[in-house]
Design a protein around this motif. Structure first.
Motif, PDB file in Angstrom:
ATOM      1  N   TRP A   1     -64.608 -22.362  75.333  1.00  0.00           N
ATOM      2  CA  TRP A   1     -63.893 -23.256  74.426  1.00  0.00           C
ATOM      3  C   TRP A   1     -64.679 -24.546  74.177  1.00  0.00           C
ATOM      4  N   VAL A   2     -65.338 -25.054  75.224  1.00  0.00           N
ATOM      5  CA  VAL A   2     -66.182 -26.239  75.046  1.00  0.00           C
ATOM      6  C   VAL A   2     -67.292 -25.943  74.047  1.00  0.00           C
ATOM      7  N   GLN A   3     -67.922 -24.785  74.210  1.00  0.00           N
ATOM      8  CA  GLN A   3     -69.003 -24.419  73.303  1.00  0.00           C
ATOM      9  C   GLN A   3     -68.496 -24.218  71.881  1.00  0.00           C
ATOM     10  N   LYS A   4     -67.286 -23.685  71.739  1.00  0.00           N
ATOM     11  CA  LYS A   4     -66.739 -23.502  70.390  1.00  0.00           C
ATOM     12  C   LYS A   4     -66.570 -24.846  69.692  1.00  0.00           C
ATOM     13  N   LYS A   5     -66.041 -25.828  70.406  1.00  0.00           N
ATOM     14  CA  LYS A   5     -65.873 -27.133  69.769  1.00  0.00           C
ATOM     15  C   LYS A   5     -67.226 -27.736  69.408  1.00  0.00           C
ATOM     16  N   PHE A   6     -68.184 -27.670  70.333  1.00  0.00           N
ATOM     17  CA  PHE A   6     -69.504 -28.233  70.072  1.00  0.00           C
ATOM     18  C   PHE A   6     -70.194 -27.524  68.910  1.00  0.00           C
ATOM     19  N   CYS A   7     -70.139 -26.184  68.913  1.00  0.00           N
ATOM     20  CA  CYS A   7     -70.913 -25.401  67.948  1.00  0.00           C
ATOM     21  C   CYS A   7     -70.294 -25.371  66.561  1.00  0.00           C
ATOM     22  N   MET A   8     -69.005 -25.631  66.462  1.00  0.00           N
ATOM     23  CA  MET A   8     -68.375 -25.581  65.145  1.00  0.00           C
ATOM     24  C   MET A   8     -67.949 -26.979  64.690  1.00  0.00           C
TER      25      MET A   8
ATOM     26  N   LYS B   1     -71.154 -21.649  60.162  1.00  0.00           N
ATOM     27  CA  LYS B   1     -71.319 -20.195  60.272  1.00  0.00           C
ATOM     28  C   LYS B   1     -72.493 -19.828  61.175  1.00  0.00           C
ATOM     29  N   GLU B   2     -73.560 -20.628  61.154  1.00  0.00           N
ATOM     30  CA  GLU B   2     -74.663 -20.371  62.085  1.00  0.00           C
ATOM     31  C   GLU B   2     -74.182 -20.492  63.528  1.00  0.00           C
ATOM     32  N   GLY B   3     -73.402 -21.541  63.796  1.00  0.00           N
ATOM     33  CA  GLY B   3     -72.854 -21.712  65.134  1.00  0.00           C
ATOM     34  C   GLY B   3     -71.874 -20.622  65.500  1.00  0.00           C
ATOM     35  N   GLN B   4     -71.056 -20.220  64.542  1.00  0.00           N
ATOM     36  CA  GLN B   4     -70.052 -19.192  64.805  1.00  0.00           C
ATOM     37  C   GLN B   4     -70.701 -17.858  65.171  1.00  0.00           C
ATOM     38  N   GLN B   5     -71.794 -17.526  64.508  1.00  0.00           N
ATOM     39  CA  GLN B   5     -72.490 -16.279  64.833  1.00  0.00           C
ATOM     40  C   GLN B   5     -73.087 -16.330  66.239  1.00  0.00           C
TER      41      GLN B   5
END
Length: 396
Positions: free
Chosen positions: A204-211, A249-253
């Motif tokens: 979840w931490v990475q999701k917030k950072f990456c998106m 989208k780059e982060g999401q992939q």
């Protein structure tokens, strides 16, 4: 249940205090500024203004108390019979409050959980380490929990000056969910509105950072290039919006490859990020969102960290490379980090700056992407000029 909240700022008051009072709990703030503590005790309330696309609503947070951090004995007494401790002081300041927390824990009979509302994957273990330094060998600190917390709400400003006795209003968006790291907890937590406890905290931490965090920073740095002052106006620029959507989208992939599609989400998650950035009610300045570019360019942070995650998934993160290059032009004379970064670019060049600040080799795939974008942006750039087109890289 009584909660002791370290930090009477934007997150402490604008999120934690409001959710605790909404849940029927007592909130006691520990304020670094004695005048802030005096103000909260005298007035006994503040307002949280939640600004969404459909308008705003105000919540009065009352029935609160505060203690100055200078009153070490009183702080320890408040912790001694509290039901939970919350910190919202910034990761760099956790060491400063660790002695106060240790003194309070030493007085306790029952175990307690400390929730670090710091948006960091390491805040819980870090705080536990600093607290342990103030306790004697053999102290049973393992009885107590130290857990990181990831917050969703952006609280962009505080209106009012406590030193002048003015009413305080904290302005933020409408998101109330906060995610708690289950591995750091001991026992159960009291019910708090918006709380989600998970064993997938790192994801979840990475999701917030990456998106969200990557998109937010990209909007700020690209918006600065094109002369915008506010995030919500920058993201309405079609070229910036397209580039930021590509960053998301780059982060999401990369997230999907590492953590699975359940965490990475779908198109609706991308739209939600854009909608949050578009919120005109927050009036969020680019100078605030883009501040401390040196920290935000680190290899483990939102832009470069996301790019490396995308690369590992076989995705070419060219829009993240553009965002990193744009950060090298971020100009805010009130921000020491931005001044230092611009000076390094001026004296050493973009490629060496990318290597130093981002921790990536200039010959690596992402190093080349970021450097190529910097070279294209540099052609025609002069101080004070505004970028007219991201497509052709032309300046006024």
């Amino acid at each position: 249940m009584k909660a002791v909240i370290f930090g009477a700022g934007r997150i402490g008051c604008g999120l934690a205090g409001q959710l605790l009072r909404d849940s029927g709990h007592e909130a006691v703030f520990v304020a670094r500024n004695p005048l802030m503590a005096e103000h909260l005790n005298r007035v006994g309330r503040y307002v949280v203004r939640l600004a969404g696309q459909g308008g705003t609503r105000e919540i009065t947070v009352d029935g609160i108390r505060a203690v100055s951090a200078c009153e070490t004995g009183r702080v320890a007494e408040e912790i001694a019979d509290a039901g939970v401790i919350i910190t919202s002081v910034g990761c760099d300041n956790l060491e400063d409050i660790s002695g106060l927390i240790a003194a309070g824990i030493a007085k306790r009979v029952e175990p307690i959980n400390v929730l670090a509302f710091e948006n960091s994957g390491s805040a819980g273990p870090s705080l536990r380490y600093w607290v342990s330094r103030h306790l004697p060998d053999g102290f049973p600190l393992d009885r107590h929990g130290f857990a990181g917390v990831l917050i969703s709400r952006a609280v962009t400003q505080r209106i009012g000056d406590p030193e002048a006795g003015e009413p305080l209003v904290f302005v933020g968006d409408t998101y109330s969910r906060f995610i708690v790291e289950s591995a750091g907890l001991r026992g159960t937590l009291p019910h708090i509105e918006g709380m989600l406890v998970t064993d997938k905290y790192e994801a979840w931490v990475q999701k917030k950072f990456c998106m969200f965090s990557a998109a937010h920073a990209a909007t700020a740095y690209l918006g600065c290039l094109k002369g915008y002052r506010y995030i919500h106006t920058a993201i309405r620029d079609p070229q910036i919006r397209a580039a930021v959507l590509a960053v998301i989208k780059e982060g999401q992939q990369g997230l999907a490859a590492r953590y699975g599609k359940e965490i990475a989400g779908d198109e609706s998650d991308c739209r939600e990020v854009l909608d949050r950035i578009c919120n005109p009610q927050l009036c969020d300045p680019i100078s605030r969102v883009g501040r401390e570019p040196g920290r935000k360019l680190k290899a483990e942070d939102r832009l470069v960290g996301t790019a490396l995650l995308a690369e590992a998934a076989g995705v070419e993160p060219k829009n993240l490379g553009l965002a990193v290059a744009a950060a090298l032009f971020f100009n805010n004379y009130r921000d020491p980090s931005a001044f230092e970064l611009r000076h390094h670019v001026a004296t050493r060049g973009g490629e060496e700056t990318i290597h130093k600040y981002c921790g990536v080799d200039g010959s690596s795939p992402f190093g080349r992407l970021a450097a190529d974008s910097w070279h294209r942006l540099s052609e025609g750039w002069q101080h004070g000029r505004v970028l007219l087109s991201l497509d052709s890289m032309t300046w006024n």
